[in-house]
Design a protein around this motif. Structure first.
Motif, PDB file in Angstrom:
ATOM      1  N   ASN A  84      39.628  38.907  40.973  1.00 17.02           N
ATOM      2  CA  ASN A  84      39.909  37.983  39.862  1.00 17.02           C
ATOM      3  C   ASN A  84      40.876  36.861  40.224  1.00 17.02           C
ATOM      4  O   ASN A  84      40.721  35.741  39.769  1.00 17.02           O
ATOM      5  CB  ASN A  84      40.472  38.765  38.667  1.00 17.02           C
ATOM      6  CG  ASN A  84      39.484  39.784  38.137  1.00 17.02           C
ATOM      7  OD1 ASN A  84      38.287  39.507  38.062  1.00 17.02           O
ATOM      8  ND2 ASN A  84      39.970  40.962  37.774  1.00 17.02           N
ATOM      9  N   HIS A  85      41.901  37.175  41.035  1.00 19.60           N
ATOM     10  CA  HIS A  85      42.962  36.203  41.298  1.00 19.60           C
ATOM     11  C   HIS A  85      42.985  35.804  42.777  1.00 19.60           C
ATOM     12  O   HIS A  85      43.892  36.173  43.516  1.00 19.60           O
ATOM     13  CB  HIS A  85      44.320  36.774  40.867  1.00 19.60           C
ATOM     14  CG  HIS A  85      44.350  37.223  39.438  1.00 19.60           C
ATOM     15  ND1 HIS A  85      44.430  38.553  39.075  1.00 19.60           N
ATOM     16  CD2 HIS A  85      44.285  36.515  38.280  1.00 19.60           C
ATOM     17  CE1 HIS A  85      44.422  38.650  37.764  1.00 19.60           C
ATOM     18  NE2 HIS A  85      44.330  37.428  37.257  1.00 19.60           N
TER      19      HIS A  85
ATOM     20  N   ASP B 222      47.341  44.990  38.741  1.00 19.39           N
ATOM     21  CA  ASP B 222      47.009  43.732  39.401  1.00 19.39           C
ATOM     22  C   ASP B 222      46.824  43.998  40.888  1.00 19.39           C
ATOM     23  O   ASP B 222      47.786  44.095  41.645  1.00 19.39           O
ATOM     24  CB  ASP B 222      48.118  42.698  39.176  1.00 19.39           C
ATOM     25  CG  ASP B 222      47.687  41.296  39.582  1.00 19.39           C
ATOM     26  OD1 ASP B 222      46.944  41.180  40.573  1.00 19.39           O
ATOM     27  OD2 ASP B 222      48.089  40.326  38.916  1.00 19.39           O
TER      28      ASP B 222
ATOM     29  N   GLN C 227      43.455  32.882  44.015  1.00 17.42           N
ATOM     30  CA  GLN C 227      44.446  31.854  44.318  1.00 17.42           C
ATOM     31  C   GLN C 227      45.731  32.438  44.879  1.00 17.42           C
ATOM     32  O   GLN C 227      46.322  31.899  45.823  1.00 17.42           O
ATOM     33  CB  GLN C 227      44.767  31.048  43.052  1.00 17.42           C
ATOM     34  CG  GLN C 227      45.688  29.847  43.285  1.00 17.42           C
ATOM     35  CD  GLN C 227      45.089  28.829  44.228  1.00 17.42           C
ATOM     36  OE1 GLN C 227      43.952  28.399  44.039  1.00 17.42           O
ATOM     37  NE2 GLN C 227      45.825  28.444  45.268  1.00 17.42           N
ATOM     38  N   VAL C 228      46.181  33.580  44.332  1.00 15.80           N
ATOM     39  CA  VAL C 228      47.431  34.176  44.796  1.00 15.80           C
ATOM     40  C   VAL C 228      47.311  34.593  46.267  1.00 15.80           C
ATOM     41  O   VAL C 228      48.268  34.481  47.048  1.00 15.80           O
ATOM     42  CB  VAL C 228      47.841  35.375  43.901  1.00 15.80           C
ATOM     43  CG1 VAL C 228      46.894  36.559  44.074  1.00 15.80           C
ATOM     44  CG2 VAL C 228      49.275  35.819  44.201  1.00 15.80           C
TER      45      VAL C 228
ATOM     46  N   GLU D  61      45.605  42.208  43.357  1.00 14.12           N
ATOM     47  CA  GLU D  61      45.995  41.151  44.288  1.00 14.12           C
ATOM     48  C   GLU D  61      47.499  41.172  44.544  1.00 14.12           C
ATOM     49  O   GLU D  61      47.954  41.035  45.683  1.00 14.12           O
ATOM     50  CB  GLU D  61      45.562  39.778  43.764  1.00 14.12           C
ATOM     51  CG  GLU D  61      44.065  39.529  43.808  1.00 14.12           C
ATOM     52  CD  GLU D  61      43.302  40.195  42.656  1.00 14.12           C
ATOM     53  OE1 GLU D  61      43.954  40.801  41.779  1.00 14.12           O
ATOM     54  OE2 GLU D  61      42.061  40.115  42.646  1.00 14.12           O
ATOM     55  N   ASP D  62      48.282  41.354  43.477  1.00 15.03           N
ATOM     56  CA  ASP D  62      49.734  41.450  43.639  1.00 15.03           C
ATOM     57  C   ASP D  62      50.106  42.678  44.455  1.00 15.03           C
ATOM     58  O   ASP D  62      50.997  42.644  45.306  1.00 15.03           O
ATOM     59  CB  ASP D  62      50.434  41.508  42.270  1.00 15.03           C
ATOM     60  CG  ASP D  62      50.684  40.115  41.707  1.00 15.03           C
ATOM     61  OD1 ASP D  62      50.508  39.139  42.452  1.00 15.03           O
ATOM     62  OD2 ASP D  62      51.044  40.018  40.524  1.00 15.03           O
TER      63      ASP D  62
END
Length: 336
Positions: free
Chosen positions: A168-169, A61, A171-172, A63-64
């Motif tokens: 993909n992410h 992931d 929002q985070v 973004e994380d």
């Protein structure tokens, strides 16, 4: 190899990987590099990017990964240039110190522009044609905001963040930055309200800065004097002369850039690869001939010549003399 534009990986980065449950050994193996990199902590631009690509692959992931790493690295693990930024007078001073001292640690370059009500912080990469992993871009942008939050003790938000990559992410990241995220942009940028830069740092330490600043400024001066691409290429060539063919492609690969980019940048420094090969051979020839224990056949081999006659012709062109006569004259000068 700080002097020759290799990148020093701070111990805090390895510690940050560990705090995320990822061992430094796992990252280095994934990057297909020797484990000695962990203790040496000095890598080429290409290897540096490979380490970040490996970290990205392990995290999965992205973004994380870009959010977590800057937050788990403790301030006590910051390298001196970052420590100077953390103990700066205010957020503006901190960002300017980051941009200034980042020049000692390529390949990232930080550009700060204050205009109107905005401060735009742009990240770009130098001396490489390698694709930059998204996690590295994001980690840098996150860190620059995290620095402001830690230094001021305030929940500073960005007004806009731009990424050249898609993701993909989103929002985070929007939750962390507190603003819209634009993907597929032309540049990688963090945009702040200019007033945020006026906030004083609660971590301000004038006494420590008086110690760190002169040392870092002197190191930066030395870096600028010794870190031209011309000198870097000569350094590589000096260690590669025994090859029969000194290949532009090999040198470009070691520097993590294309042959075309290397040629263009050397032209910008008013030289060429061919000229540098000639200059390095000339310099080394004089050093080897000054050593009476080396016969002329060995000298020719150490300089990368296939035969002695090629070496003789080159040396006569450089010195207007044969190697034997030059050696004899040099010996006489030493005896006087």
């Amino acid at each position: 190899m700080t002097l020759h534009s290799y990148i020093r990986i701070p111990d805090g980065l390895w510690a940050g990987f560990t705090q995320l449950g990822i061992s430094a050994q796992e990252v280095v193996r994934k990057a297909k590099m020797p484990l000695t990199v962990i203790t040496d902590s000095e890598v080429t631009t290409e290897q540096y990017i490979a380490i970040w690509r490996a970290f990205s692959d392990i995290m999965g992931d992205k973004e994380d990964g870009m959010l977590m790493l800057p937050q788990v690295i403790e301030t006590t693990q910051y390298p001196p240039p970052v420590l100077a930024a953390y103990h700066a007078r205010d957020y503006r001073d901190a960002l300017n110190r980051m941009a200034r001292y980042k020049k000692m640690c390529p390949p990232e370059n930080i550009r700060i522009v204050e205009e109107g009500r905005q401060c735009t912080i742009e990240i770009n990469w130098q001396n490489t044609d390698q694709p930059i992993p998204l996690v590295l871009i994001g980690t840098l942008l996150v860190f620059l905001l995290e620095l402001g939050r830690r230094g001021t003790g305030l929940p500073i938000k960005a007004t806009s963040v731009e990424f050249t990559h898609s993701m993909n992410h989103v929002q985070v990241l929007e939750n962390y930055f507190g603003c819209p995220i634009q993907v597929g942009a032309e540049r990688n940028r963090l945009i702040l309200d200019r007033r945020e830069l006026d906030h004083p740092f609660v971590s301000y330490n004038d006494e420590l800065l008086k110690i760190l600043t002169p040392v870092l400024d002197e190191t930066l001066k030395k870096h600028r004097r010794s870190n031209s691409l011309k000198e870097i290429v000569k350094w590589i060539l000096e260690r590669s002369l025994t090859k029969e063919k000194l290949d532009l492609q090999d040198v470009a690969g070691e520097l993590g850039m294309s042959e075309r980019t290397l040629q263009r940048r050397l032209t910008g420094e008013q030289t060429s690869f061919k000229e540098l090969v000639r200059d390095v051979r000339h310099k080394q020839a004089r050093e080897y001939l000054a050593d009476p224990s080396l016969d002329l056949k060995e000298v020719a081999f150490l300089l990368g010549y296939k035969d002695q006659s090629s070496f003789y012709r080159a040396f006569r062109f450089w010195e207007g003399n044969t190697p034997l006569k030059w050696r004899a004259e040099h010996k006489m000068k030493q005896l006087k």
